[in-house]
Enzyme design. Structure first.
Site, PDB file in Angstrom:
ATOM      1  CB  ALA A 271      -8.309 154.587  49.503  1.00  0.00           C
TER       2      ALA A 271
ATOM      3  N   GLY B 128      -3.249 154.425  50.247  1.00  0.00           N
ATOM      4  CA  GLY B 128      -3.611 153.123  50.813  1.00  0.00           C
ATOM      5  C   GLY B 128      -2.735 152.002  50.278  1.00  0.00           C
TER       6      GLY B 128
ATOM      7  CD  GLU C 235      -2.448 154.496  54.582  1.00  0.00           C
ATOM      8  OE1 GLU C 235      -3.317 154.505  53.681  1.00  0.00           O
ATOM      9  OE2 GLU C 235      -2.624 155.023  55.686  1.00  0.00           O
TER      10      GLU C 235
ATOM     11  CD  GLU D 163      -2.760 159.134  51.977  1.00  0.00           C
ATOM     12  OE1 GLU D 163      -1.630 159.649  51.811  1.00  0.00           O
ATOM     13  OE2 GLU D 163      -2.940 157.912  52.091  1.00  0.00           O
TER      14      GLU D 163
HETATM   15  N1  DAK Z   1      -8.828 155.778  42.952  1.00  0.00           N
HETATM   16  C1  DAK Z   1      -9.655 155.600  41.896  1.00  0.00           C
HETATM   17  N2  DAK Z   1      -9.234 155.576  40.616  1.00  0.00           N
HETATM   18  C2  DAK Z   1      -7.924 155.737  40.405  1.00  0.00           C
HETATM   19  C3  DAK Z   1      -7.003 155.944  41.452  1.00  0.00           C
HETATM   20  C4  DAK Z   1      -7.501 155.942  42.797  1.00  0.00           C
HETATM   21  N3  DAK Z   1      -6.714 156.084  43.840  1.00  0.00           N
HETATM   22  N4  DAK Z   1      -5.764 156.101  40.921  1.00  0.00           N
HETATM   23  C5  DAK Z   1      -5.925 155.986  39.586  1.00  0.00           C
HETATM   24  N5  DAK Z   1      -7.217 155.762  39.284  1.00  0.00           N
HETATM   25  C6  DAK Z   1      -7.821 155.589  37.959  1.00  0.00           C
HETATM   26  C7  DAK Z   1      -7.838 156.915  37.221  1.00  0.00           C
HETATM   27  O1  DAK Z   1      -8.962 157.675  37.617  1.00  0.00           O
HETATM   28  C8  DAK Z   1      -7.920 156.434  35.785  1.00  0.00           C
HETATM   29  O2  DAK Z   1      -9.246 156.023  35.532  1.00  0.00           O
HETATM   30  P1  DAK Z   1     -10.025 156.560  34.200  1.00  0.00           P
HETATM   31  O3  DAK Z   1      -9.946 158.045  34.268  1.00  0.00           O
HETATM   32  O4  DAK Z   1      -9.212 155.947  33.076  1.00  0.00           O
HETATM   33  O5  DAK Z   1     -11.381 155.970  34.368  1.00  0.00           O
HETATM   34  C9  DAK Z   1      -7.055 155.166  35.793  1.00  0.00           C
HETATM   35  O6  DAK Z   1      -6.985 154.750  37.166  1.00  0.00           O
HETATM   36  C10 DAK Z   1      -5.641 155.395  35.287  1.00  0.00           C
HETATM   37  O7  DAK Z   1      -5.090 156.469  36.041  1.00  0.00           O
HETATM   38  P2  DAK Z   1      -4.422 157.736  35.322  1.00  0.00           P
HETATM   39  O8  DAK Z   1      -4.979 157.969  33.994  1.00  0.00           O
HETATM   40  O9  DAK Z   1      -4.431 158.842  36.322  1.00  0.00           O
HETATM   41  O10 DAK Z   1      -2.913 157.167  35.143  1.00  0.00           O
HETATM   42  P3  DAK Z   1      -1.577 158.025  35.055  1.00  0.00           P
HETATM   43  O11 DAK Z   1      -0.524 157.070  34.615  1.00  0.00           O
HETATM   44  O12 DAK Z   1      -1.750 159.273  34.280  1.00  0.00           O
HETATM   45  O13 DAK Z   1      -1.253 158.456  36.582  1.00  0.00           O
HETATM   46  C11 DAK Z   1      -1.104 158.062  38.960  1.00  0.00           C
HETATM   47  C12 DAK Z   1      -0.979 157.464  37.537  1.00  0.00           C
HETATM   48  C13 DAK Z   1      -0.972 156.917  39.957  1.00  0.00           C
HETATM   49  C14 DAK Z   1       0.022 159.072  39.186  1.00  0.00           C
HETATM   50  C15 DAK Z   1      -2.477 158.786  39.062  1.00  0.00           C
HETATM   51  O14 DAK Z   1      -3.487 157.866  38.679  1.00  0.00           O
HETATM   52  C16 DAK Z   1      -2.787 159.252  40.447  1.00  0.00           C
HETATM   53  O15 DAK Z   1      -2.295 160.296  40.888  1.00  0.00           O
HETATM   54  N6  DAK Z   1      -3.649 158.520  41.123  1.00  0.00           N
HETATM   55  C17 DAK Z   1      -4.160 158.912  42.398  1.00  0.00           C
HETATM   56  C18 DAK Z   1      -3.130 158.694  43.441  1.00  0.00           C
HETATM   57  C19 DAK Z   1      -3.728 159.044  44.751  1.00  0.00           C
HETATM   58  O16 DAK Z   1      -3.917 160.214  45.086  1.00  0.00           O
HETATM   59  N7  DAK Z   1      -4.122 157.983  45.420  1.00  0.00           N
HETATM   60  C20 DAK Z   1      -4.983 158.135  46.554  1.00  0.00           C
HETATM   61  C21 DAK Z   1      -4.199 158.569  47.727  1.00  0.00           C
HETATM   62  S1  DAK Z   1      -5.294 158.860  49.008  1.00  0.00           S
HETATM   63  C22 DAK Z   1      -9.658 155.801  54.075  1.00  0.00           C
HETATM   64  C23 DAK Z   1      -8.455 155.301  54.413  1.00  0.00           C
HETATM   65  C24 DAK Z   1      -7.400 155.495  53.604  1.00  0.00           C
HETATM   66  C25 DAK Z   1      -7.522 156.245  52.501  1.00  0.00           C
HETATM   67  C26 DAK Z   1      -8.748 156.770  52.172  1.00  0.00           C
HETATM   68  C27 DAK Z   1      -9.814 156.541  52.935  1.00  0.00           C
HETATM   69  N8  DAK Z   1     -10.762 155.625  54.900  1.00  0.00           N
HETATM   70  C28 DAK Z   1     -10.576 155.136  56.188  1.00  0.00           C
HETATM   71  C29 DAK Z   1     -12.059 155.982  54.490  1.00  0.00           C
HETATM   72  C30 DAK Z   1      -6.418 156.427  51.644  1.00  0.00           C
HETATM   73  C31 DAK Z   1      -6.414 157.418  50.785  1.00  0.00           C
HETATM   74  C32 DAK Z   1      -5.536 157.373  49.675  1.00  0.00           C
HETATM   75  O17 DAK Z   1      -5.023 156.358  49.285  1.00  0.00           O
END
Ligand code: DAK
Length: 260
Positions: free
Chosen positions: A67, A112, A115, A135
């Site tokens: 997400a 997400g 998911e 998460e």
């Molecule tokens: N959201 C927003 N931006 C994201 C992102 C994300 N999930 N994942 C990556 N990006 C963005 C980064 O911020 C970066 O943007 P800039 O800084 O260049 O502007 C760009 O994508 C490239 O990412 P990285 O520079 O980090 O790329 P790397 O190759 O170094 O790393 C990575 C890739 C996938 C390992 C890393 O980006 C990462 O750890 N990303 C986050 C993974 C993560 O934690 N995903 C979220 C999980 S929590 C909800 C329901 C469900 C959810 C939430 C709310 N509600 C009901 C309200 C679910 C939550 C989740 O999914």
């Protein structure tokens, strides 16, 4: 209908939906969630002649990296519950769709994104695919069905580990655990997904719809785990830990959780 974040291409009765936010690694912002909902709840049901659907992400790095964390900062328990409930409705529409929906997982499928892949009927993963539910790194739990579907695919023991550690697994491990149906070289995932849909389209359409309905029915239990996830997710979005986790990601630093 107009879509901002979804590319929709139709060929030989198969629609390929590409989540098109490559710069943000195809993170699911609310606009994209609304578009997925609109597509599977309003547009796709009006196209009964189609053979099936493929969901994939733009670029070569990510299917969907979660997400959109940049939209998290305004969340609180009420909004969190509401969004989780909406996400469940969208993902149930995919899971219950009477034609095959295949995820072509072409890179990171995190949070997400994992998911979303799990809500699809089948998953074709490229060799560079990575699956995970990170998460807890942000101080929340999965909110789009991840706590329930991960158990359904890989069992309680391994699901518990992945949900608590936030670890990622590679495509071969996902295949070994039963999460990915096939692992293919990068670039051939759409062909493999199409091959599966073509094979299924040669069978009786009513039978396929009933397979989807009855396999899903197996998981309708007395206690509604999805409803408890909505409540628990809402609660985690009200914590200081969650604010800290999301801020730390955006500021590119390690989170310092306080446990409240
Ligand atoms: N959201 C927003 N931006 C994201 C992102 C994300 N999930 N994942 C990556 N990006 C963005 C980064 O911020 C970066 O943007 P800039 O800084 O260049 O502007 C760009 O994508 C490239 O990412 P990285 O520079 O980090 O790329 P790397 O190759 O170094 O790393 C990575 C890739 C996938 C390992 C890393 O980006 C990462 O750890 N990303 C986050 C993974 C993560 O934690 N995903 C979220 C999980 S929590 C909800 C329901 C469900 C959810 C939430 C709310 N509600 C009901 C309200 C679910 C939550 C989740 O999914």
């Amino acid at each position: 209908m107009q879509y901002e974040n979804l590319l929709i291409q139709e060929e030989n009765g198969i629609i390929t939906l590409t989540i098109n936010r490559e710069k943000a690694l195809n993170a699911l912002n609310m606009q994209t969630m609304r578009e997925l909902g609109r597509f599977f709840r309003e547009d796709a049901p009006q196209r009964p002649g189609l053979k099936g659907f493929i969901l994939t992400g733009a670029g070569e790095k990510a299917f969907v990296a979660g997400a959109d964390i940049k939209e998290f900062l305004g969340l609180g328990p009420g909004k969190g519950r509401e969004m989780s409930q909406f996400g469940h409705e969208v993902f149930f529409a995919i899971e219950r769709f009477p034609k095959p929906v295949v995820a072509a997982v072409n890179g990171f499928a995190l949070g997400g994104g994992c998911e979303l892949a799990m809500a699809c009927h089948l998953r074709v993963a490229t060799e560079n695919a990575r699956f995970g539910q990170p998460e807890v790194n942000l101080g929340i739990i999965p909110g789009y069905g991840g706590t329930q579907r991960l158990i359904q695919y890989i069992g309680k023991s391994k699901a518990m580990e992945l949900l608590m550690t936030g670890d990622m697994i590679d495509a071969n491990e996902a295949w070994r655990l039963g999460l990915a149906n096939h692992v293919v070289p990068q670039g051939s995932e759409l062909d493999k997904a199409k091959e599966l849909i073509e094979k299924i389209s040669a069978k009786g359409p009513v039978a396929i719809a009933k397979v989807i309905e009855t396999v899903n029915a197996y998981f309708h239990t007395e206690q509604d785990g999805f409803a408890s996830e909505v409540e628990a997710f809402g609660a985690t979005t009200g914590t200081e830990d969650f604010k800290e986790g999301a801020a730390a990601f955006i500021e590119k630093r390690k989170a310092g959780f306080q446990g409240r």
